[in-house]
Design an enzyme around this catalytic site. Structure first.
Site: not given
Ligand SMILES: C[S@@+](CC[C@H](N)C(=O)[O-])C[C@H]1O[C@@H](n2cnc3c(N)ncnc32)[C@H](O)[C@@H]1O
Length: 433
Positions: A264-267, A312, A330, A383
Protein backbone atom coordinates in the site's frame (compact mmCIF):
# COMPACT_ATOMS: atom_id res chain seq x y z
CA UNK A 1 28.01 23.04 6.14
CA UNK A 2 27.06 25.28 3.19
CA UNK A 3 26.96 23.37 -0.08
CA UNK A 4 27.12 24.62 -3.62
CA UNK A 5 24.31 23.57 -6.01
CA UNK A 6 26.50 21.88 -8.59
CA UNK A 7 28.52 20.06 -5.94
CA UNK A 8 25.27 18.74 -4.42
CA UNK A 9 24.11 17.57 -7.87
CA UNK A 10 27.51 15.98 -8.52
CA UNK A 11 27.51 14.08 -5.20
CA UNK A 12 23.99 12.73 -5.80
CA UNK A 13 24.63 11.65 -9.40
CA UNK A 14 27.94 10.04 -8.46
CA UNK A 15 26.35 8.07 -5.62
CA UNK A 16 23.41 6.92 -7.76
CA UNK A 17 25.86 5.68 -10.37
CA UNK A 18 28.24 4.01 -7.93
CA UNK A 19 25.80 2.01 -5.79
CA UNK A 20 23.03 -0.34 -6.97
CA UNK A 21 19.52 0.26 -5.63
CA UNK A 22 20.19 3.67 -4.10
CA UNK A 23 16.96 5.40 -3.13
CA UNK A 24 17.48 8.40 -5.42
CA UNK A 25 14.49 10.35 -4.05
CA UNK A 26 15.69 10.03 -0.44
CA UNK A 27 19.21 11.02 -1.43
CA UNK A 28 17.95 14.06 -3.33
CA UNK A 29 15.75 15.05 -0.40
CA UNK A 30 18.84 15.08 1.88
CA UNK A 31 20.69 17.60 -0.29
CA UNK A 32 17.56 19.54 -1.24
CA UNK A 33 17.19 20.53 2.44
CA UNK A 34 20.78 21.78 2.58
CA UNK A 35 20.15 24.26 -0.24
CA UNK A 36 18.37 27.29 1.12
CA UNK A 37 17.36 29.33 -1.94
CA UNK A 38 14.40 28.23 -4.07
CA UNK A 39 16.32 28.86 -7.31
CA UNK A 40 19.26 26.74 -6.08
CA UNK A 41 16.90 23.90 -5.25
CA UNK A 42 15.27 24.14 -8.67
CA UNK A 43 18.64 24.08 -10.44
CA UNK A 44 19.75 21.12 -8.29
CA UNK A 45 16.72 19.03 -9.36
CA UNK A 46 17.12 20.17 -12.98
CA UNK A 47 20.79 19.08 -13.05
CA UNK A 48 20.30 15.71 -11.32
CA UNK A 49 17.25 14.75 -13.39
CA UNK A 50 18.71 16.26 -16.55
CA UNK A 51 21.91 14.23 -16.36
CA UNK A 52 20.05 11.02 -15.50
CA UNK A 53 17.51 11.67 -18.26
CA UNK A 54 20.09 12.37 -20.98
CA UNK A 55 23.17 10.44 -19.85
CA UNK A 56 23.81 8.73 -23.21
CA UNK A 57 23.70 11.86 -25.31
CA UNK A 58 25.89 13.73 -22.83
CA UNK A 59 28.43 10.88 -22.99
CA UNK A 60 28.28 10.97 -26.79
CA UNK A 61 29.35 14.64 -26.81
CA UNK A 62 32.02 14.08 -24.16
CA UNK A 63 33.51 10.98 -25.82
CA UNK A 64 33.48 12.68 -29.23
CA UNK A 65 36.04 15.23 -28.03
CA UNK A 66 37.81 13.09 -25.42
CA UNK A 67 39.09 10.52 -27.86
CA UNK A 68 40.46 8.21 -25.14
CA UNK A 69 37.29 8.52 -23.07
CA UNK A 70 37.11 9.75 -19.48
CA UNK A 71 38.19 7.06 -17.03
CA UNK A 72 37.78 9.00 -13.77
CA UNK A 73 34.08 8.59 -12.92
CA UNK A 74 34.02 11.72 -10.76
CA UNK A 75 35.44 13.86 -13.55
CA UNK A 76 33.05 12.23 -16.03
CA UNK A 77 30.06 13.24 -13.90
CA UNK A 78 31.33 16.82 -13.55
CA UNK A 79 31.58 16.89 -17.35
CA UNK A 80 28.08 15.44 -17.71
CA UNK A 81 26.60 18.17 -15.52
CA UNK A 82 28.38 20.90 -17.47
CA UNK A 83 27.50 19.35 -20.85
CA UNK A 84 23.86 19.16 -19.79
CA UNK A 85 23.99 22.88 -19.03
CA UNK A 86 25.64 23.61 -22.39
CA UNK A 87 23.11 21.61 -24.41
CA UNK A 88 19.87 22.08 -22.50
CA UNK A 89 20.00 25.18 -20.27
CA UNK A 90 19.99 28.36 -22.38
CA UNK A 91 19.85 30.70 -19.39
CA UNK A 92 23.30 29.81 -18.06
CA UNK A 93 26.10 31.46 -20.06
CA UNK A 94 28.70 29.01 -21.39
CA UNK A 95 31.59 30.73 -19.57
CA UNK A 96 29.79 30.35 -16.23
CA UNK A 97 29.23 26.65 -16.87
CA UNK A 98 32.89 26.10 -17.73
CA UNK A 99 34.09 28.07 -14.67
CA UNK A 100 31.82 26.20 -12.29
CA UNK A 101 32.88 22.82 -13.71
CA UNK A 102 36.58 23.73 -13.42
CA UNK A 103 36.10 24.80 -9.80
CA UNK A 104 34.35 21.55 -8.99
CA UNK A 105 37.05 19.53 -10.80
CA UNK A 106 39.76 21.39 -8.85
CA UNK A 107 38.21 20.20 -5.57
CA UNK A 108 37.96 16.61 -6.76
CA UNK A 109 41.31 16.27 -8.54
CA UNK A 110 43.54 19.34 -8.99
CA UNK A 111 45.32 17.83 -11.99
CA UNK A 112 42.11 17.42 -13.99
CA UNK A 113 41.00 21.06 -14.04
CA UNK A 114 42.70 21.84 -17.37
CA UNK A 115 41.37 18.63 -18.89
CA UNK A 116 37.80 19.58 -17.93
CA UNK A 117 38.34 23.07 -19.31
CA UNK A 118 39.65 21.70 -22.63
CA UNK A 119 36.82 19.16 -23.07
CA UNK A 120 34.10 21.72 -22.43
CA UNK A 121 35.63 24.35 -24.71
CA UNK A 122 35.88 21.72 -27.44
CA UNK A 123 32.23 20.77 -27.03
CA UNK A 124 31.21 24.42 -27.32
CA UNK A 125 33.37 24.90 -30.42
CA UNK A 126 32.48 21.63 -32.18
CA UNK A 127 28.75 21.38 -31.33
CA UNK A 128 27.56 21.46 -34.99
CA UNK A 129 30.12 18.87 -36.05
CA UNK A 130 29.02 16.55 -33.22
CA UNK A 131 25.35 16.96 -34.13
CA UNK A 132 26.09 16.04 -37.75
CA UNK A 133 28.04 12.94 -36.66
CA UNK A 134 25.06 11.87 -34.58
CA UNK A 135 22.79 12.24 -37.62
CA UNK A 136 25.07 9.80 -39.43
CA UNK A 137 24.50 7.23 -36.67
CA UNK A 138 20.78 7.54 -37.45
CA UNK A 139 21.41 6.54 -41.07
CA UNK A 140 23.42 3.48 -40.04
CA UNK A 141 21.36 2.14 -37.11
CA UNK A 142 18.17 3.82 -35.95
CA UNK A 143 18.09 2.03 -32.58
CA UNK A 144 21.68 3.00 -31.77
CA UNK A 145 20.70 6.55 -32.65
CA UNK A 146 17.62 6.48 -30.40
CA UNK A 147 19.61 4.97 -27.56
CA UNK A 148 21.93 7.99 -27.76
CA UNK A 149 19.51 10.77 -28.74
CA UNK A 150 16.69 9.83 -26.34
CA UNK A 151 19.14 8.23 -23.88
CA UNK A 152 17.74 4.82 -23.04
CA UNK A 153 19.58 1.50 -22.69
CA UNK A 154 19.24 -0.57 -25.86
CA UNK A 155 17.68 -3.53 -24.06
CA UNK A 156 14.79 -1.31 -22.94
CA UNK A 157 14.14 -0.04 -26.47
CA UNK A 158 14.13 -3.64 -27.76
CA UNK A 159 11.93 -4.84 -24.92
CA UNK A 160 9.27 -2.16 -25.40
CA UNK A 161 9.41 -2.56 -29.18
CA UNK A 162 8.57 -6.25 -28.77
CA UNK A 163 5.53 -5.32 -26.68
CA UNK A 164 4.20 -2.29 -28.58
CA UNK A 165 6.01 -1.96 -31.93
CA UNK A 166 8.66 0.55 -33.00
CA UNK A 167 6.60 3.71 -33.62
CA UNK A 168 4.68 3.43 -30.35
CA UNK A 169 7.90 2.78 -28.43
CA UNK A 170 9.45 5.98 -29.79
CA UNK A 171 6.37 7.98 -28.74
CA UNK A 172 6.46 6.46 -25.25
CA UNK A 173 10.19 7.07 -24.81
CA UNK A 174 9.90 10.67 -26.01
CA UNK A 175 7.08 11.38 -23.58
CA UNK A 176 8.93 9.76 -20.67
CA UNK A 177 11.72 12.30 -21.22
CA UNK A 178 9.37 15.24 -20.50
CA UNK A 179 9.31 16.96 -17.12
CA UNK A 180 6.23 16.15 -15.03
CA UNK A 181 4.20 18.68 -13.08
CA UNK A 182 3.42 17.97 -9.40
CA UNK A 183 0.22 15.93 -9.44
CA UNK A 184 -2.15 15.88 -6.46
CA UNK A 185 -5.53 14.29 -5.69
CA UNK A 186 -8.15 16.31 -3.83
CA UNK A 187 -9.34 14.63 -0.61
CA UNK A 188 -13.07 14.76 -1.32
CA UNK A 189 -13.86 13.48 2.17
CA UNK A 190 -12.69 16.87 3.47
CA UNK A 191 -13.39 19.35 0.69
CA UNK A 192 -15.25 19.62 -2.60
CA UNK A 193 -13.39 20.10 -5.88
CA UNK A 194 -14.81 23.62 -6.32
CA UNK A 195 -13.87 24.71 -2.78
CA UNK A 196 -10.39 23.30 -3.13
CA UNK A 197 -9.73 25.11 -6.42
CA UNK A 198 -10.96 28.36 -4.82
CA UNK A 199 -8.47 27.93 -1.97
CA UNK A 200 -5.71 27.07 -4.42
CA UNK A 201 -6.38 30.29 -6.34
CA UNK A 202 -6.52 32.31 -3.12
CA UNK A 203 -3.05 30.97 -2.23
CA UNK A 204 -1.79 32.07 -5.65
CA UNK A 205 -1.01 28.66 -7.16
CA UNK A 206 -1.14 28.16 -10.91
CA UNK A 207 -2.79 24.84 -11.78
CA UNK A 208 -4.39 22.63 -14.45
CA UNK A 209 -7.11 20.01 -14.07
CA UNK A 210 -6.97 16.97 -16.40
CA UNK A 211 -10.21 16.05 -18.20
CA UNK A 212 -9.97 12.36 -17.25
CA UNK A 213 -10.19 12.94 -13.51
CA UNK A 214 -11.36 16.33 -12.26
CA UNK A 215 -10.21 15.48 -8.73
CA UNK A 216 -6.57 15.41 -9.87
CA UNK A 217 -4.80 18.77 -10.03
CA UNK A 218 -1.46 19.60 -11.67
CA UNK A 219 0.43 22.34 -9.87
CA UNK A 220 2.20 24.44 -12.49
CA UNK A 221 4.16 26.66 -10.12
CA UNK A 222 5.02 26.68 -6.41
CA UNK A 223 5.73 24.12 -3.73
CA UNK A 224 2.31 23.14 -2.46
CA UNK A 225 3.71 20.82 0.23
CA UNK A 226 4.66 23.92 2.21
CA UNK A 227 1.08 25.28 2.14
CA UNK A 228 -1.61 24.97 4.81
CA UNK A 229 -3.70 23.07 2.25
CA UNK A 230 -1.27 20.19 2.76
CA UNK A 231 -1.21 20.46 6.55
CA UNK A 232 -5.03 20.56 6.61
CA UNK A 233 -5.19 17.27 4.68
CA UNK A 234 -7.04 18.64 1.65
CA UNK A 235 -4.94 16.61 -0.78
CA UNK A 236 -2.38 13.86 -1.23
CA UNK A 237 0.17 13.20 -3.94
CA UNK A 238 -1.03 10.97 -6.75
CA UNK A 239 -0.50 10.60 -10.48
CA UNK A 240 -3.54 10.58 -12.78
CA UNK A 241 -2.79 7.01 -13.95
CA UNK A 242 -2.71 5.67 -10.42
CA UNK A 243 -6.14 7.18 -9.67
CA UNK A 244 -7.85 5.18 -12.44
CA UNK A 245 -8.24 1.89 -10.51
CA UNK A 246 -10.79 3.36 -8.14
CA UNK A 247 -12.12 6.01 -10.54
CA UNK A 248 -12.99 3.45 -13.26
CA UNK A 249 -14.41 0.88 -10.83
CA UNK A 250 -16.10 3.17 -8.34
CA UNK A 251 -19.21 0.98 -7.96
CA UNK A 252 -17.15 -2.06 -6.90
CA UNK A 253 -15.26 -0.01 -4.30
CA UNK A 254 -18.36 1.79 -3.00
CA UNK A 255 -20.22 -1.39 -2.21
CA UNK A 256 -17.27 -3.50 -0.95
CA UNK A 257 -17.42 -4.13 2.78
CA UNK A 258 -13.77 -5.15 3.06
CA UNK A 259 -10.80 -4.11 0.92
CA UNK A 260 -7.20 -5.27 1.25
CA UNK A 261 -4.43 -3.09 -0.17
CA UNK A 262 -1.58 -5.61 -0.28
CA UNK A 263 1.38 -3.32 -1.06
CA UNK A 264 0.00 0.00 0.00
CA UNK A 265 2.75 2.53 0.73
CA UNK A 266 2.91 5.45 0.14
CA UNK A 267 -0.86 5.04 0.13
CA UNK A 268 -2.42 6.50 -3.02
CA UNK A 269 -4.87 3.68 -3.69
CA UNK A 270 -5.66 3.20 0.00
CA UNK A 271 -6.69 6.88 0.17
CA UNK A 272 -8.76 6.54 -3.03
CA UNK A 273 -10.62 3.57 -1.46
CA UNK A 274 -11.06 5.30 1.90
CA UNK A 275 -12.73 8.22 0.11
CA UNK A 276 -15.41 6.15 -1.59
CA UNK A 277 -16.06 2.90 0.27
CA UNK A 278 -18.79 2.26 2.81
CA UNK A 279 -16.65 -0.55 4.21
CA UNK A 280 -13.12 -0.62 5.66
CA UNK A 281 -9.64 -0.90 4.17
CA UNK A 282 -6.76 -2.99 5.50
CA UNK A 283 -3.63 -1.31 4.23
CA UNK A 284 -0.40 -3.35 4.30
CA UNK A 285 3.24 -2.98 3.45
CA UNK A 286 6.45 -4.74 4.43
CA UNK A 287 8.52 -1.61 4.91
CA UNK A 288 8.37 -0.23 8.48
CA UNK A 289 9.36 3.36 7.74
CA UNK A 290 6.95 3.55 4.79
CA UNK A 291 4.20 2.25 7.08
CA UNK A 292 4.97 5.04 9.57
CA UNK A 293 4.60 7.64 6.84
CA UNK A 294 1.39 6.00 5.67
CA UNK A 295 -0.02 6.29 9.22
CA UNK A 296 0.97 9.97 9.43
CA UNK A 297 -0.74 10.65 6.12
CA UNK A 298 -3.91 8.87 7.19
CA UNK A 299 -4.05 11.09 10.28
CA UNK A 300 -3.42 14.22 8.23
CA UNK A 301 -6.13 13.25 5.73
CA UNK A 302 -8.62 12.31 8.45
CA UNK A 303 -9.58 8.80 7.24
CA UNK A 304 -10.96 6.63 10.03
CA UNK A 305 -11.92 3.59 7.92
CA UNK A 306 -8.37 2.30 7.37
CA UNK A 307 -6.40 -0.19 9.45
CA UNK A 308 -2.66 -0.29 8.78
CA UNK A 309 -0.72 -3.54 9.20
CA UNK A 310 2.84 -4.68 8.61
CA UNK A 311 2.54 -7.69 6.32
CA UNK A 312 4.77 -9.51 3.86
CA UNK A 313 2.82 -10.12 0.65
CA UNK A 314 5.09 -13.07 -0.14
CA UNK A 315 4.01 -15.05 2.93
CA UNK A 316 0.49 -16.40 3.24
CA UNK A 317 -1.30 -14.68 6.13
CA UNK A 318 -3.88 -17.17 7.48
CA UNK A 319 -5.84 -14.36 9.14
CA UNK A 320 -6.62 -12.83 5.73
CA UNK A 321 -7.80 -16.00 3.94
CA UNK A 322 -11.32 -15.61 2.48
CA UNK A 323 -11.93 -12.26 4.18
CA UNK A 324 -11.97 -9.61 1.42
CA UNK A 325 -14.34 -8.43 -1.33
CA UNK A 326 -11.49 -6.66 -3.11
CA UNK A 327 -7.72 -7.11 -3.03
CA UNK A 328 -5.64 -4.34 -4.59
CA UNK A 329 -2.37 -5.88 -5.75
CA UNK A 330 -0.41 -2.82 -6.83
CA UNK A 331 2.80 -4.77 -6.83
CA UNK A 332 6.53 -4.03 -6.91
CA UNK A 333 7.62 -3.61 -10.54
CA UNK A 334 10.37 -2.16 -12.69
CA UNK A 335 8.60 1.23 -12.71
CA UNK A 336 9.32 2.13 -16.36
CA UNK A 337 6.08 4.11 -16.44
CA UNK A 338 7.46 6.55 -13.88
CA UNK A 339 10.72 7.44 -15.67
CA UNK A 340 9.63 11.10 -15.98
CA UNK A 341 9.80 11.46 -12.20
CA UNK A 342 12.55 8.93 -11.58
CA UNK A 343 14.94 9.02 -14.55
CA UNK A 344 17.48 6.89 -12.61
CA UNK A 345 15.18 3.92 -13.42
CA UNK A 346 16.54 4.06 -16.97
CA UNK A 347 19.91 2.89 -15.74
CA UNK A 348 19.28 0.76 -12.69
CA UNK A 349 16.95 -1.91 -14.09
CA UNK A 350 18.10 -4.92 -16.09
CA UNK A 351 16.47 -7.72 -18.13
CA UNK A 352 17.03 -10.01 -15.12
CA UNK A 353 15.17 -7.58 -12.86
CA UNK A 354 12.14 -7.78 -15.17
CA UNK A 355 12.17 -11.61 -14.99
CA UNK A 356 12.61 -11.62 -11.20
CA UNK A 357 9.80 -9.11 -10.73
CA UNK A 358 7.47 -11.16 -12.95
CA UNK A 359 8.11 -14.20 -10.69
CA UNK A 360 7.64 -12.13 -7.53
CA UNK A 361 4.35 -10.72 -8.84
CA UNK A 362 3.06 -14.26 -9.48
CA UNK A 363 3.90 -15.34 -5.92
CA UNK A 364 2.17 -12.33 -4.44
CA UNK A 365 -0.89 -12.87 -6.66
CA UNK A 366 -1.11 -16.51 -5.46
CA UNK A 367 -1.58 -15.18 -1.92
CA UNK A 368 -3.93 -12.40 -3.05
CA UNK A 369 -6.17 -15.03 -4.64
CA UNK A 370 -6.57 -16.79 -1.29
CA UNK A 371 -7.49 -13.59 0.55
CA UNK A 372 -10.62 -13.05 -1.56
CA UNK A 373 -14.16 -14.12 -0.71
CA UNK A 374 -16.06 -16.09 -3.38
CA UNK A 375 -16.95 -13.67 -6.19
CA UNK A 376 -14.34 -11.16 -5.05
CA UNK A 377 -12.09 -9.08 -7.31
CA UNK A 378 -8.32 -8.64 -7.55
CA UNK A 379 -7.15 -5.40 -9.12
CA UNK A 380 -3.64 -6.20 -10.29
CA UNK A 381 -1.64 -3.13 -11.29
CA UNK A 382 1.89 -1.97 -11.99
CA UNK A 383 3.44 1.37 -12.85
CA UNK A 384 5.49 -0.25 -15.57
CA UNK A 385 5.28 -0.91 -19.30
CA UNK A 386 6.14 -4.02 -21.29
CA UNK A 387 4.26 -7.32 -21.52
CA UNK A 388 6.38 -9.44 -19.18
CA UNK A 389 5.26 -7.81 -15.92
CA UNK A 390 1.77 -6.99 -17.18
CA UNK A 391 -0.09 -9.20 -19.70
CA UNK A 392 2.28 -12.17 -19.15
CA UNK A 393 1.84 -12.05 -15.37
CA UNK A 394 -1.94 -11.98 -15.81
CA UNK A 395 -1.86 -14.86 -18.31
CA UNK A 396 0.30 -17.05 -16.06
CA UNK A 397 -1.93 -16.26 -13.08
CA UNK A 398 -5.06 -17.26 -15.03
CA UNK A 399 -3.44 -20.50 -16.22
CA UNK A 400 -2.85 -21.50 -12.61
CA UNK A 401 -6.06 -20.14 -11.08
CA UNK A 402 -8.88 -21.64 -13.14
CA UNK A 403 -11.46 -20.19 -10.73
CA UNK A 404 -10.58 -16.65 -11.92
CA UNK A 405 -11.64 -14.85 -15.07
CA UNK A 406 -10.26 -11.71 -16.65
CA UNK A 407 -12.83 -8.90 -16.69
CA UNK A 408 -10.56 -6.29 -18.28
CA UNK A 409 -6.97 -5.24 -18.71
CA UNK A 410 -5.75 -1.80 -19.76
CA UNK A 411 -2.40 -0.24 -20.43
CA UNK A 412 -2.34 3.47 -19.65
CA UNK A 413 0.07 4.67 -22.33
CA UNK A 414 1.88 7.76 -21.02
CA UNK A 415 2.07 9.48 -24.41
CA UNK A 416 -1.72 9.20 -24.83
CA UNK A 417 -2.90 9.98 -21.31
CA UNK A 418 -0.11 12.50 -20.56
CA UNK A 419 0.68 10.86 -17.23
CA UNK A 420 2.71 7.93 -15.86
CA UNK A 421 2.61 4.65 -17.74
CA UNK A 422 0.44 2.14 -15.87
CA UNK A 423 -1.31 -1.22 -16.20
CA UNK A 424 -4.55 -2.40 -14.58
CA UNK A 425 -6.11 -5.87 -14.74
CA UNK A 426 -9.43 -6.76 -13.12
CA UNK A 427 -9.63 -10.44 -12.13
CA UNK A 428 -12.81 -11.97 -10.73
CA UNK A 429 -13.04 -15.06 -8.55
CA UNK A 430 -15.90 -17.49 -9.25
CA UNK A 431 -18.98 -17.34 -7.06
CA UNK A 432 -21.28 -14.74 -5.61
CA UNK A 433 -20.16 -12.13 -3.12
C1 LIG B 1 4.19 0.12 -6.34
S1 LIG B 1 4.49 0.43 -4.68
C2 LIG B 1 2.86 0.58 -4.07
C3 LIG B 1 2.23 1.93 -4.30
C4 LIG B 1 0.95 2.10 -3.53
N1 LIG B 1 0.00 1.07 -3.81
C5 LIG B 1 0.31 3.45 -3.77
O1 LIG B 1 -0.71 3.56 -4.45
O2 LIG B 1 0.79 4.43 -3.24
C6 LIG B 1 4.98 -1.13 -4.08
C7 LIG B 1 5.07 -1.24 -2.58
O3 LIG B 1 5.31 -2.62 -2.30
C8 LIG B 1 6.00 -2.69 -1.09
N2 LIG B 1 6.55 -4.05 -0.98
C9 LIG B 1 7.67 -4.56 -1.54
N3 LIG B 1 7.82 -5.86 -1.20
C10 LIG B 1 6.76 -6.17 -0.40
C11 LIG B 1 6.37 -7.35 0.27
N4 LIG B 1 7.08 -8.47 0.21
N5 LIG B 1 5.24 -7.31 1.00
C12 LIG B 1 4.49 -6.17 1.09
N6 LIG B 1 4.83 -5.02 0.49
C13 LIG B 1 5.95 -5.02 -0.27
C14 LIG B 1 7.01 -1.58 -1.19
O4 LIG B 1 7.43 -1.20 0.10
C15 LIG B 1 6.20 -0.49 -1.91
O5 LIG B 1 5.69 0.40 -0.97
Amino acid sequence: MKINTRRAAFLVIFEIESRKNVNADALMEKYHHKLKKTEDRALFVELVHGVLRYKNILDYYINFVAKKGVKDKKILNILRIATYELLFLDKIPDYATVNEACELAKNVNKNQKDFVNAILRNIIRRKDEIEKALERVKEVNIKDFLSIKLSYPKFLIDYLEKSYGFDKTVKILEFLNTKPLQSIKINTKKISQAEFLKKLEACGYEYKVPELNREIVYIVKGNIKESELYRDGYFYYQDLASSFIVKWNRDDFEKASSILDLCAAPGGKTFNCAEVTRGFVVSCDVNKSKIERLRENLLRLGFDNVVVAENDALTLNEDFVGKFDIVIADLPCSGFGTIRKKPDIKWNKTKEDIENLHELQLKMLDNAAQYLKEGGIIFYSTCTLGHRENEDTVLKFLEKHKDFSLISQNTIFPDEYKCDGFFIAKLKKEGNV
